[in-house]
Design an enzyme around this catalytic site. Structure first.
Site, PDB file in Angstrom:
ATOM      1  N   THR A  32     -31.200 -48.728 -25.079  1.00 56.94           N
ATOM      2  CA  THR A  32     -30.063 -48.016 -24.489  1.00 56.94           C
ATOM      3  C   THR A  32     -29.008 -47.768 -25.573  1.00 56.94           C
ATOM      4  O   THR A  32     -28.673 -48.681 -26.327  1.00 56.94           O
ATOM      5  CB  THR A  32     -29.470 -48.866 -23.348  1.00 56.94           C
ATOM      6  OG1 THR A  32     -30.498 -49.097 -22.384  1.00 56.94           O
ATOM      7  CG2 THR A  32     -28.303 -48.161 -22.692  1.00 56.94           C
ATOM      8  N   LYS A  71     -28.321 -42.398 -19.347  1.00 59.21           N
ATOM      9  CA  LYS A  71     -28.722 -43.808 -19.229  1.00 59.21           C
ATOM     10  C   LYS A  71     -27.525 -44.735 -19.028  1.00 59.21           C
ATOM     11  O   LYS A  71     -27.508 -45.566 -18.118  1.00 59.21           O
ATOM     12  CB  LYS A  71     -29.543 -44.245 -20.442  1.00 59.21           C
ATOM     13  CG  LYS A  71     -29.823 -45.730 -20.499  1.00 59.21           C
ATOM     14  CD  LYS A  71     -30.598 -46.236 -19.278  1.00 59.21           C
ATOM     15  CE  LYS A  71     -30.337 -47.706 -19.003  1.00 59.21           C
ATOM     16  NZ  LYS A  71     -31.323 -48.593 -19.498  1.00 59.21           N
ATOM     17  N   ARG A 108     -23.587 -47.831 -11.135  1.00 59.46           N
ATOM     18  CA  ARG A 108     -23.920 -48.993 -10.301  1.00 59.46           C
ATOM     19  C   ARG A 108     -22.840 -50.067 -10.427  1.00 59.46           C
ATOM     20  O   ARG A 108     -22.448 -50.679  -9.442  1.00 59.46           O
ATOM     21  CB  ARG A 108     -25.290 -49.544 -10.697  1.00 59.46           C
ATOM     22  CG  ARG A 108     -25.820 -50.592  -9.747  1.00 59.46           C
ATOM     23  CD  ARG A 108     -27.322 -50.695  -9.810  1.00 59.46           C
ATOM     24  NE  ARG A 108     -27.837 -51.840  -9.090  1.00 59.46           N
ATOM     25  CZ  ARG A 108     -28.113 -51.845  -7.787  1.00 59.46           C
ATOM     26  NH1 ARG A 108     -27.904 -50.768  -7.074  1.00 59.46           N
ATOM     27  NH2 ARG A 108     -28.596 -52.934  -7.201  1.00 59.46           N
ATOM     28  N   GLY A 114     -24.260 -59.841 -13.147  1.00 61.28           N
ATOM     29  CA  GLY A 114     -24.882 -60.370 -14.355  1.00 61.28           C
ATOM     30  C   GLY A 114     -26.002 -59.469 -14.825  1.00 61.28           C
ATOM     31  O   GLY A 114     -26.040 -58.283 -14.529  1.00 61.28           O
ATOM     32  N   CYS A 170     -27.827 -55.480 -18.525  1.00 61.65           N
ATOM     33  CA  CYS A 170     -27.427 -54.083 -18.679  1.00 61.65           C
ATOM     34  C   CYS A 170     -26.059 -53.748 -18.105  1.00 61.65           C
ATOM     35  O   CYS A 170     -25.247 -53.112 -18.763  1.00 61.65           O
ATOM     36  CB  CYS A 170     -28.484 -53.195 -18.032  1.00 61.65           C
ATOM     37  SG  CYS A 170     -30.112 -53.516 -18.706  1.00 61.65           S
TER      38      CYS A 170
HETATM   39  N1  SAJ Z   1     -25.460 -56.935  -7.496  1.00 61.38           N
HETATM   40  C1  SAJ Z   1     -24.483 -57.096  -6.551  1.00 61.38           C
HETATM   41  N2  SAJ Z   1     -24.475 -56.284  -5.455  1.00 61.38           N
HETATM   42  C2  SAJ Z   1     -25.440 -55.333  -5.248  1.00 61.38           C
HETATM   43  C3  SAJ Z   1     -26.440 -55.168  -6.221  1.00 61.38           C
HETATM   44  C4  SAJ Z   1     -26.436 -55.986  -7.342  1.00 61.38           C
HETATM   45  O1  SAJ Z   1     -23.587 -57.948  -6.680  1.00 61.38           O
HETATM   46  O2  SAJ Z   1     -25.367 -54.636  -4.199  1.00 61.38           O
HETATM   47  C5  SAJ Z   1     -25.468 -57.782  -8.705  1.00 61.38           C
HETATM   48  C6  SAJ Z   1     -26.737 -58.607  -8.893  1.00 61.38           C
HETATM   49  O3  SAJ Z   1     -26.652 -59.844  -8.213  1.00 61.38           O
HETATM   50  C7  SAJ Z   1     -26.791 -58.788 -10.397  1.00 61.38           C
HETATM   51  C8  SAJ Z   1     -26.128 -57.518 -10.937  1.00 61.38           C
HETATM   52  O4  SAJ Z   1     -25.454 -56.930  -9.839  1.00 61.38           O
HETATM   53  O5  SAJ Z   1     -26.033 -59.902 -10.822  1.00 61.38           O
HETATM   54  C9  SAJ Z   1     -27.073 -56.523 -11.562  1.00 61.38           C
HETATM   55  O6  SAJ Z   1     -28.259 -56.355 -10.759  1.00 61.38           O
HETATM   56  P1  SAJ Z   1     -28.950 -54.913 -10.544  1.00 61.38           P
HETATM   57  O7  SAJ Z   1     -30.115 -55.128  -9.668  1.00 61.38           O
HETATM   58  O8  SAJ Z   1     -27.946 -53.949 -10.074  1.00 61.38           O
HETATM   59  O9  SAJ Z   1     -29.331 -54.404 -12.001  1.00 61.38           O
HETATM   60  P2  SAJ Z   1     -30.259 -54.909 -13.239  1.00 61.38           P
HETATM   61  O10 SAJ Z   1     -29.341 -55.318 -14.353  1.00 61.38           O
HETATM   62  O11 SAJ Z   1     -31.299 -55.875 -12.787  1.00 61.38           O
HETATM   63  O12 SAJ Z   1     -31.001 -53.541 -13.652  1.00 61.38           O
HETATM   64  C10 SAJ Z   1     -30.250 -52.353 -13.923  1.00 61.38           C
HETATM   65  C11 SAJ Z   1     -30.870 -51.222 -13.101  1.00 61.38           C
HETATM   66  N3  SAJ Z   1     -29.993 -50.035 -13.145  1.00 61.38           N
HETATM   67  C12 SAJ Z   1     -29.649 -49.359 -12.014  1.00 61.38           C
HETATM   68  O13 SAJ Z   1     -29.997 -49.679 -10.898  1.00 61.38           O
HETATM   69  C13 SAJ Z   1     -28.783 -48.159 -12.223  1.00 61.38           C
HETATM   70  C14 SAJ Z   1     -32.244 -50.901 -13.640  1.00 61.38           C
HETATM   71  O14 SAJ Z   1     -32.766 -49.761 -12.974  1.00 61.38           O
HETATM   72  C15 SAJ Z   1     -32.161 -50.602 -15.160  1.00 61.38           C
HETATM   73  O15 SAJ Z   1     -33.442 -50.333 -15.675  1.00 61.38           O
HETATM   74  C16 SAJ Z   1     -31.608 -51.834 -15.848  1.00 61.38           C
HETATM   75  O16 SAJ Z   1     -30.288 -52.091 -15.317  1.00 61.38           O
HETATM   76  C17 SAJ Z   1     -31.548 -51.542 -17.354  1.00 61.38           C
HETATM   77  O17 SAJ Z   1     -32.372 -52.114 -18.084  1.00 61.38           O
HETATM   78  O18 SAJ Z   1     -30.728 -50.723 -17.795  1.00 61.38           O
END
Ligand code: SAJ
Length: 450
Positions: A149, A230, A237, A283, A286
């Site tokens: 990224t 990206k 999000r 956390g 990304c």
């Molecule tokens: N979280 C919340 N509330 C929610 C969703 C998530 O508090 O409604 C928290 C989770 O507990 C976690 C954090 O957000 O601590 C991140 O989790 P996530 O599932 O949103 O994201 P990642 O870091 O596992 O993966 C993201 C994804 N990006 C998007 O959805 C836009 C994934 O598709 C990417 O490939 C990845 O980053 C990356 O490598 O960039």
């Protein structure tokens, strides 16, 4: 621009180099630089597709683990062990620490970490080192693909100047990864990909390469657009989660149930929920980083308030959780300073053992600074029974809703606590059932501070 057959003129240019045909015949020899969450699934998938692939990483433990057929990853990755085993057995994949293995490779894929530094500015040291290794060792490379990224402008400012020293310069492609830990293979196969290029001839090469392992749209665009899309995805999000967190904090102060608010708002946009779920913090690798990569492209006088505010809201959630602990302790007639609190969940997501930027340790620190006796537990992080961790505590804080916590025998756990009290940061437990067992129960986003 959608993926598909390249125009006749583009095809003519590429077949002159022959790389597109060699990709189609699986004859192109590939190197993957950086064997982590991104590089491993790509390398073994390309081997499964029939390519000869070498994986290069500077970490010898990581390379030895892979060579022994094991994944040096913290998460459980369905299907990846089998693909690694098959790739090793076929002789089409080998991991090494030796940059000399770049020699004779037609395509090099870069999947190194692109973190932020202490000032939250992009740290491109590993990326630049990878490019210099390619310059020195990959004399035959006709294409270099960067999956890491990138802050917008990085291909032009960092990657291109290094590789332009090679004549002719390899085709440079930015194909940002879109994999999420825990579903690396599913995402790699199923998510559409951006093929960011500078010159048109690189488009069909990127499409030809990723078309062998990706079963989704391949969108050819320019470098800067691919870079910005990206980091914008993850910033979007992050901001959406920040809104959910901000509303949940407001609900806790106002004595309101966040989910009623969320349900009513989302009912207005039935197809796509507009408000996500709040939690103890954001956390992972990304989301805490990519918004800063995006912010870094803005000039000093530009407003980055939205990005910064979202990061600040999400970063402050562990403090909010500590406040809920204060409130719970007050309700129990004890001070936080004299409480024994058990923090459940030290990874960043449920049923994952990925601890990067997890909120749990920050909650532990916030409570410890208040003088509480804090015990931490996570089935994915260390040994130790849940019952032992919970025994004798005044408050259990469920930070991450691991299956083990949802399926635990809470009646028995409650009986072993000094005060049976639970704080549910993801609202994943049955609050009413716990109350009927005699628990004091507070959930983040449900009037938790009233
Ligand atoms: N979280 C919340 N509330 C929610 C969703 C998530 O508090 O409604 C928290 C989770 O507990 C976690 C954090 O957000 O601590 C991140 O989790 P996530 O599932 O949103 O994201 P990642 O870091 O596992 O993966 C993201 C994804 N990006 C998007 O959805 C836009 C994934 O598709 C990417 O490939 C990845 O980053 C990356 O490598 O960039």
């Amino acid at each position: 621009m959608a993926a598909g057959g390249p125009s006749a003129s583009v095809r003519a240019v590429v077949t002159a180099g022959g790389l597109e045909d060699r990709l189609a015949r699986r004859e192109a020899r590939i190197a993957v630089l950086g064997l982590g969450y991104v590089g491993i699934p790509v390398a073994v998938s390309l081997a499964a597709a029939g390519f000869d692939v070498v994986g290069i990483d500077t970490d010898d433990t990581r390379v030895a683990t892979l060579a022994a057929g094991k994944l040096p990853l913290a998460t459980r990755e369905p299907g990846l062990d089998a693909l690694l085993a098959a790739a090793l057995a076929s002789g089409r994949f080998g991991p090494t620490t030796s940059a000399a293995a770049l020699a004779g490779r037609d395509v090099v894929i870069v999947a190194v970490d692109t973190p932020i530094d202490a000032h939250r500015r992009p740290d491109t040291a590993q990326l630049a080192a990878a490019c210099r290794a390619i310059l020195d060792g990959a004399g035959d490379a006709q294409a270099v693909v960067v999956e890491s990224t990138l802050a917008p402008g990085t291909m032009r400012r960092v990657v291109r100047p290094i590789l332009a020293e090679r004549r002719p310069m390899p085709l440079l492609i930015h194909c940002p990864e879109r994999v999420r830990p825990g579903r690396l293979l599913r995402n790699l196969r199923g998510m559409s990909r951006l093929i960011g290029v500078e010159v048109p001839a690189a488009g069909p090469v990127g499409v030809g390469l990723y078309g062998t392992i990706v079963d989704a749209e391949l969108v050819v665009t320019d470098w800067e657009t691919a870079e910005l899309i990206k980091v914008a995805e993850n910033t979007t999000r992050d901001i959406q989660i920040a809104l959910a967190n901000q509303l949940a904090v407001a609900a806790d102060h106002a004595g309101v149930d966040f989910r009623r608010v969320r349900d009513q708002i989302n009912a207005l946009w039935r197809s796509e929920p507009l408000v996500l779920e709040p939690g103890a913090g954001v956390g992972g690798h990304c989301l805490p980083k990519d918004p800063w990569l995006l912010a870094s492209v803005l000039p000093p006088d530009a407003t980055t308030d939205l990005i910064r505010a979202a990061r600040a809201v999400n970063d402050r959630m562990p403090t909010h959780v500590a406040r809920i602990v204060d409130r719970m302790c007050a309700g129990l007639g004890i001070g936080t300073a004299s409480a024994r609190v058990v923090v459940l969940g030290l990874t960043y997501d449920a049923n994952s053992d990925d601890q990067r930027n997890a909120p749990g340790p920050r909650i532990v620190a916030a409570l410890a600074s208040r003088g509480a006796e804090v015990v931490a537990h996570d089935p994915f992080v260390g040994p130790g029974a849940l019952s032992d961790a919970v025994q004798g505590s005044d408050v259990a804080v469920v930070v991450i809703p691991h299956r083990a916590y949802l399926e635990a025998d809470w009646a028995a756990l409650g009986a072993s606590m000094r005060h049976p009290a639970v704080i549910d940061c993801r609202r994943a437990l049955e609050g009413d059932a716990l109350r009927s067992l005699g628990f004091s129960y507070r959930a983040l986003g449900v009037a938790a501070l009233r």
